[in-house]
Design a protein around this motif. Sequence first.
Motif, short mmCIF file in Angstrom:
data_model
loop_
_atom_site.label_atom_id
_atom_site.label_comp_id
_atom_site.label_asym_id
_atom_site.label_seq_id
_atom_site.Cartn_x
_atom_site.Cartn_y
_atom_site.Cartn_z
N GLU A 50 -94.22 -70.60 -31.28
CA GLU A 50 -94.59 -71.41 -30.12
C GLU A 50 -95.17 -70.59 -28.98
N ALA A 51 -95.94 -69.57 -29.32
CA ALA A 51 -96.67 -68.82 -28.29
C ALA A 51 -98.16 -69.05 -28.53
N LEU A 54 -100.89 -66.95 -26.40
CA LEU A 54 -101.06 -65.55 -26.78
C LEU A 54 -101.70 -65.42 -28.14
N TYR A 130 -95.12 -80.62 -24.31
CA TYR A 130 -94.87 -79.26 -23.81
C TYR A 130 -96.16 -78.46 -23.82
N ASN A 132 -97.60 -74.74 -23.38
CA ASN A 132 -97.28 -73.31 -23.29
C ASN A 132 -98.09 -72.64 -22.18
N VAL A 135 -96.57 -73.35 -18.71
CA VAL A 135 -95.35 -72.57 -18.46
C VAL A 135 -95.69 -71.12 -18.15
N LEU A 136 -96.61 -70.55 -18.94
CA LEU A 136 -97.01 -69.15 -18.71
C LEU A 136 -97.68 -69.00 -17.35
N ILE B 48 -92.28 -61.62 -28.61
CA ILE B 48 -92.45 -63.08 -28.69
C ILE B 48 -91.27 -63.71 -29.43
N HIS B 52 -88.89 -66.51 -27.82
CA HIS B 52 -88.69 -67.84 -28.40
C HIS B 52 -87.21 -68.14 -28.58
N GLU B 57 -89.54 -67.10 -20.89
CA GLU B 57 -90.97 -66.84 -21.04
C GLU B 57 -91.37 -65.43 -20.62
N GLN B 60 -93.25 -63.34 -23.18
CA GLN B 60 -94.67 -63.63 -23.40
C GLN B 60 -95.55 -63.04 -22.30
N ILE B 61 -95.01 -62.99 -21.07
CA ILE B 61 -95.76 -62.36 -19.98
C ILE B 61 -95.96 -60.88 -20.28
N VAL B 63 -96.12 -59.49 -23.22
CA VAL B 63 -97.13 -59.38 -24.27
C VAL B 63 -98.52 -59.49 -23.66
N PHE B 64 -98.68 -60.37 -22.68
CA PHE B 64 -99.96 -60.52 -21.99
C PHE B 64 -100.40 -59.19 -21.39
N LEU B 67 -101.33 -56.58 -24.06
CA LEU B 67 -102.67 -56.83 -24.59
C LEU B 67 -103.74 -56.29 -23.65
#
Lengths: 203, 101
Positions: A50-51, A54, A130, A132, A135-136, B48, B52, B57, B60-61, B63-64, B67
């Motif tokens: 669920e990313a 990315l 939802y 993603n 949220v990010l 990630i 999950h 979150e 995921q930030i 990972v951003f 990258l």
Amino acid sequence: MSSEQIIFYILSFWFIASSLAMIFARNAAKAVLFLVLGFFSAASIWILLEAEFLAITLILVYVGAVMVLFLFVIKMLNIDKSTMRAKFAEYLPLGLIVALIIIAEMILVLGSAQFGLEVMPSPARHGADYSNITVLAMQLYTTYVYPFELAAVILLIAIIAAITLVHKKETTHKKQNVSEQVNVRAKDRVRLVSIVSPTKEEK
Amino acid sequence: MVSLSDYLILSSIIFCIGLAGIFINRTNIITLLMCVELILVAVNTNFIAFSHFLGNEAGQIFVFFILTVAAAEVAIGLAILTLLFRVRGSIDVDVTNSLKG
């Protein structure tokens, strides 16, 4: 076995297989293409987690920009294939031993006793509403806005550094300097010298 | 259901493949850079997976940003590689030993 598990194992197989093919490829261009396949599998696994944003970023930025840049450089540089594989066999046993030991240790540490479904249950899937990206973005522009600006500065520095490194000074052709031409004065170009002409006796 | 340990073991296997690639392809700088990319993708998968399963979150930030930095690193690395090829006429690691390190 649920469908999620089947999808996960298929994607993992392709990820691992393309990575192995990448490090054993004889041709650098083929290695790049195998790495592209590996990145696609990784992006699919990230979608399973669920990313979505990315995963799309990985494909757009990595496959679309970075891997194409690799291909450009490989095609630009004339790499001698015979020297590429000269020391291949020499370090192969050492690399395999180190990799296998690390994998064994990791599996011992990360096994299902520590991170299994009983210890860490799988979270419920989000609904269709939802987002993603929302949220990010909420996190990125509030809590992490300062690192976000720093990332932009890092990209700017990378642009400047790459251009400065590769830029050649142009020596092949001449250019005209317009401001110099406009500002020129007569006394800069013509120098009047009074010369006394020699007489016949001095000659 | 796929458990967290499956994802972690997958990413550790990919990490070790990238590490073995650095050991094996010691003469070719382009393949070394590609192995570093593989290692970074393995680490990102770790981030990630934890993001999950923990419902946070922040992973995921991270990972951003990884990258972003990796893209910058590749751009500068390939620029240095092009410069090296222009000066030396080869991108072998063995040729570039003028620092005697």
